[in-house]
Design an enzyme around this catalytic site. Structure first.
Site, mmCIF file in Angstrom:
data_model
loop_
_atom_site.group_PDB
_atom_site.id
_atom_site.type_symbol
_atom_site.label_atom_id
_atom_site.label_comp_id
_atom_site.label_asym_id
_atom_site.label_seq_id
_atom_site.Cartn_x
_atom_site.Cartn_y
_atom_site.Cartn_z
ATOM 1 N N CYS A 267 11.966 24.526 -16.685
ATOM 2 C CA CYS A 267 12.897 24.961 -15.650
ATOM 3 C C CYS A 267 13.493 26.278 -16.132
ATOM 4 C CB CYS A 267 13.962 23.858 -15.562
ATOM 5 S SG CYS A 267 15.173 24.061 -14.302
ATOM 6 N N CYS B 147 12.291 29.008 -3.524
ATOM 7 C CA CYS B 147 13.400 29.044 -4.469
ATOM 8 C C CYS B 147 14.284 30.241 -4.227
ATOM 9 C CB CYS B 147 12.893 29.088 -5.901
ATOM 10 S SG CYS B 147 12.270 27.502 -6.377
HETATM 11 C C1 LIG Z 1 20.764 23.720 -13.640
HETATM 12 C C2 LIG Z 1 19.645 23.504 -12.672
HETATM 13 C C3 LIG Z 1 19.611 24.248 -11.498
HETATM 14 C C4 LIG Z 1 18.561 24.059 -10.593
HETATM 15 N N1 LIG Z 1 18.539 24.843 -9.468
HETATM 16 C C5 LIG Z 1 17.556 24.650 -8.562
HETATM 17 C C6 LIG Z 1 17.527 25.431 -7.374
HETATM 18 O O1 LIG Z 1 18.370 26.302 -7.173
HETATM 19 N N2 LIG Z 1 16.541 25.212 -6.472
HETATM 20 C C7 LIG Z 1 15.602 24.247 -6.689
HETATM 21 O O2 LIG Z 1 14.742 24.066 -5.830
HETATM 22 N N3 LIG Z 1 15.580 23.497 -7.807
HETATM 23 C C8 LIG Z 1 16.544 23.670 -8.749
HETATM 24 N N4 LIG Z 1 16.548 22.902 -9.889
HETATM 25 C C9 LIG Z 1 15.440 21.941 -10.114
HETATM 26 C C10 LIG Z 1 15.621 20.578 -9.408
HETATM 27 O O3 LIG Z 1 15.800 20.778 -8.017
HETATM 28 C C11 LIG Z 1 16.817 19.800 -9.962
HETATM 29 O O4 LIG Z 1 16.619 19.542 -11.337
HETATM 30 C C12 LIG Z 1 17.029 18.451 -9.254
HETATM 31 O O5 LIG Z 1 18.301 17.967 -9.611
HETATM 32 C C13 LIG Z 1 15.962 17.430 -9.601
HETATM 33 O O6 LIG Z 1 16.160 16.283 -8.824
HETATM 34 P P1 LIG Z 1 15.815 14.822 -9.380
HETATM 35 O O7 LIG Z 1 16.203 13.865 -8.313
HETATM 36 O O8 LIG Z 1 14.452 14.784 -9.903
HETATM 37 O O9 LIG Z 1 16.786 14.639 -10.647
HETATM 38 P P2 LIG Z 1 18.372 14.570 -10.659
HETATM 39 O O10 LIG Z 1 18.962 15.356 -9.554
HETATM 40 O O11 LIG Z 1 18.748 14.896 -12.061
HETATM 41 O O12 LIG Z 1 18.689 13.032 -10.367
HETATM 42 C C14 LIG Z 1 18.316 11.987 -11.220
HETATM 43 C C15 LIG Z 1 19.315 10.860 -11.052
HETATM 44 O O13 LIG Z 1 18.863 9.691 -11.762
HETATM 45 C C16 LIG Z 1 19.932 9.123 -12.457
HETATM 46 N N5 LIG Z 1 19.419 8.358 -13.598
HETATM 47 C C17 LIG Z 1 18.772 8.852 -14.681
HETATM 48 N N6 LIG Z 1 18.453 7.856 -15.533
HETATM 49 C C18 LIG Z 1 18.913 6.715 -14.970
HETATM 50 C C19 LIG Z 1 18.924 5.359 -15.410
HETATM 51 N N7 LIG Z 1 18.379 4.986 -16.573
HETATM 52 N N8 LIG Z 1 19.503 4.419 -14.614
HETATM 53 C C20 LIG Z 1 20.053 4.796 -13.427
HETATM 54 N N9 LIG Z 1 20.085 6.062 -12.981
HETATM 55 C C21 LIG Z 1 19.526 7.020 -13.754
HETATM 56 C C22 LIG Z 1 20.759 10.342 -12.877
HETATM 57 O O14 LIG Z 1 22.087 10.013 -13.183
HETATM 58 C C23 LIG Z 1 20.681 11.205 -11.616
HETATM 59 O O15 LIG Z 1 21.659 10.855 -10.686
HETATM 60 C C24 LIG Z 1 17.558 23.082 -10.839
HETATM 61 C C25 LIG Z 1 17.596 22.342 -12.028
HETATM 62 C C26 LIG Z 1 18.617 22.552 -12.937
HETATM 63 C C27 LIG Z 1 18.647 21.740 -14.218
#
Ligand SMILES: Cc1cc2nc3c(=O)[nH]c(=O)nc-3n(C[C@H](O)[C@H](O)[C@H](O)COP(=O)(O)OP(=O)(O)OC[C@H]3O[C@@H](n4cnc5c(N)ncnc54)[C@H](O)[C@@H]3O)c2cc1C
Length: 424
Positions: free
Chosen positions: A159, A355
């Site tokens: 990322c 993006c």
């Molecule tokens: C700082 C940052 C900025 C970003 N900006 C962008 C952007 O501008 N545009 C874009 O398209 N993408 C962006 N991304 C990439 C991506 O969109 C994000 O990382 C997004 O949050 C990923 O979604 P997700 O659902 O996979 O994970 P997350 O949003 O991290 O959600 C995962 C969830 O699972 C929960 N969880 C984890 N383990 C457990 C467990 N054992 N038991 C119960 N619950 C659990 C966590 O608490 C969390 O709520 C960004 C990433 C980062 C790190």
């Protein structure tokens, strides 16, 4: 009646639960398990340290919304996914049964892979809103006694966009405060060149982002492997294209944010069975987002295993971004619905990337269709309108979560966005 369980309530998990519920109504149950009571809008975390956002602005209480939507919400942490028994073990010793499981846990942040990295070491993080809140305190201290800043992404990171964003946001803030001249800034990245982004570049991102860094007098080190970090000092090995050592850097800093590599979360890595995950703990899926070994398990978001776009001298991974994640969510919801109706899954995600990288007072937008090359469309453009679009995206996505809107978000915004692009 089948029980569909979504593990994780982030950018992937919450829309997953909404879309699934919309499709199955009350004919089947949808349950969300989350270790946090709140949804977090992760993309806005880089705005927290300079106080452009408060952490509370990015959080939404989930229990009342889920209840209203008829989705069961279990606010507990999963400690182990148990595919042979169709169960998820929780941190209070209980277990939840499922007929279908969607793993949407996001990443584990592998700070432990570089000595001194992360909030428990000497650098800050914006990967989680709570980390960003701690980074805000570090930023306040920095303001009392400014000095060099290092921002970037370490070896194995996938990322990169948020590193560029954070760098430029701080740079803009320093100019606003008229102390930019007191702060040498360096971008340190495992990417082989500026603007690679883990994607082999998109359109003109290389020259565009290089030009932004030059305009703002920011130095950079690419092909960088961070060896260790100590209080105020980063030790970096720069390699050549063949991966051989080219130069050692000792870079002093007073504030630093380095994105870590990701792995799968412990609850998946502890599963104790073959076939669910790859060696880094990411969930293996087929073209329908379904695990080939445990066919009642699907996965969406950052926790999904996707190979790197290309081999790079220092390891880099492929980013999983919002639009791509949404396409995984929609395909998964359709495929589980079809399986419940006795049909084979047939919906494949588009895996495209749209993006918007905020650069403080301007921004770079890029579009990659599909995200992984070779592509049908690559396009990138810079302008103030990107910064403004990012604010609009944040408002709309938060509204979607708050109101329980099941309609895919990016697909709709994309159509509007393409309208804007055509006007430009
Ligand atoms: C700082 C940052 C900025 C970003 N900006 C962008 C952007 O501008 N545009 C874009 O398209 N993408 C962006 N991304 C990439 C991506 O969109 C994000 O990382 C997004 O949050 C990923 O979604 P997700 O659902 O996979 O994970 P997350 O949003 O991290 O959600 C995962 C969830 O699972 C929960 N969880 C984890 N383990 C457990 C467990 N054992 N038991 C119960 N619950 C659990 C966590 O608490 C969390 O709520 C960004 C990433 C980062 C790190």
């Amino acid at each position: 009646m089948a029980r569909i369980v979504v593990l994780g309530a982030g950018i992937g998990g919450v829309p997953m639960a909404y879309e699934m519920k919309e499709l199955v109504k009350n004919n089947h149950t949808v349950t969300v398990i989350s270790d946090s009571p709140t949804f977090h809008f992760v993309p806005s975390n880089p705005w927290v340290p300079p106080k452009w956002r408060k952490p509370e602005d990015l959080k939404i209480e989930l229990a009342p919304i889920m209840q209203k939507k008829g989705i069961e919400f279990i606010q507990k942490s999963a400690v182990k996914v148990d595919p042979p028994n169709n169960q998820i073990h929780l941190n209070d010793g209980t277990a939840v049964d499922y007929d279908y499981l969607v793993i949407a846990t996001g990443p584990r942040l592998a700070f432990d892979e570089v000595p001194g990295l992360g909030p428990e070491g000497y650098t800050t993080s914006v990967c989680h809103v709570d980390h960003a809140a701690v980074a805000a305190q570090d930023w306040d201290k920095f303001m009392e006694d400014p000095g060099p800043i290092i921002v970037g992404a370490v070896q194995g990171a996938s990322c990169f966009g948020p590193a560029y964003e954070y760098l430029m946001i701080l740079e803009t803030e320093l100019r606003k405060r008229k102390i930019r001249d007191k702060v040498p800034m360096t971008f340190v990245t495992s990417e082989p060149y500026i603007g690679h982004l883990g994607l082999g570049g998109v359109g003109d991102t290389k020259s565009m982002l290089e030009s932004v860094l030059r305009e703002r007098t920011i130095k950079w080190v690419t092909n960088a492997k961070v060896d260790r970090i100590e209080q105020g000092m980063m030790y970096v090995t720069e390699v050549d294209d063949a991966g051989n050592e080219k130069k050692k850097h000792e870079l002093p800093f007073k504030h630093s944010m380095m994105l870590p590599a990701f792995t799968g979360v412990d609850a998946v890595r502890n599963c104790g069975v073959e076939g669910l995950m790859n060696p880094r703990g990411f969930v293996i899926v087929d073209e329908y987002q379904r695990n080939p070994t445990f066919k009642n398990i699907y996965s969406v978001g950052v926790c999904v295993a996707i190979p790197p776009v290309e081999k790079t001298p220092v390891a880099t991974g492929t980013p999983k971004t919002g639009y791509m994640i949404e396409s995984m969510v929609t395909a998964t919801a359709h495929n589980i619905r079809d399986e419940l109706a006795g049909k084979e899954p047939s919906d494949k995600p588009s895996l495209s990337a749209l993006c918007l990288a905020d650069l403080g007072d301007t921004g770079v937008a890029f579009l990659a269709v599909p995200q992984i090359p070779p592509r049908n469309t690559t396009w990138s453009k810079k302008g103030k309108w990107v910064h403004l679009s990012k604010i609009i995206f944040e408002k709309y996505f938060m509204r979607k979560v708050r109101k329980g809107i099941s309609e895919p978000f990016y697909e709709r915004m994309m159509l509007k966005f393409m309208g804007i692009v055509r006007l430009k």
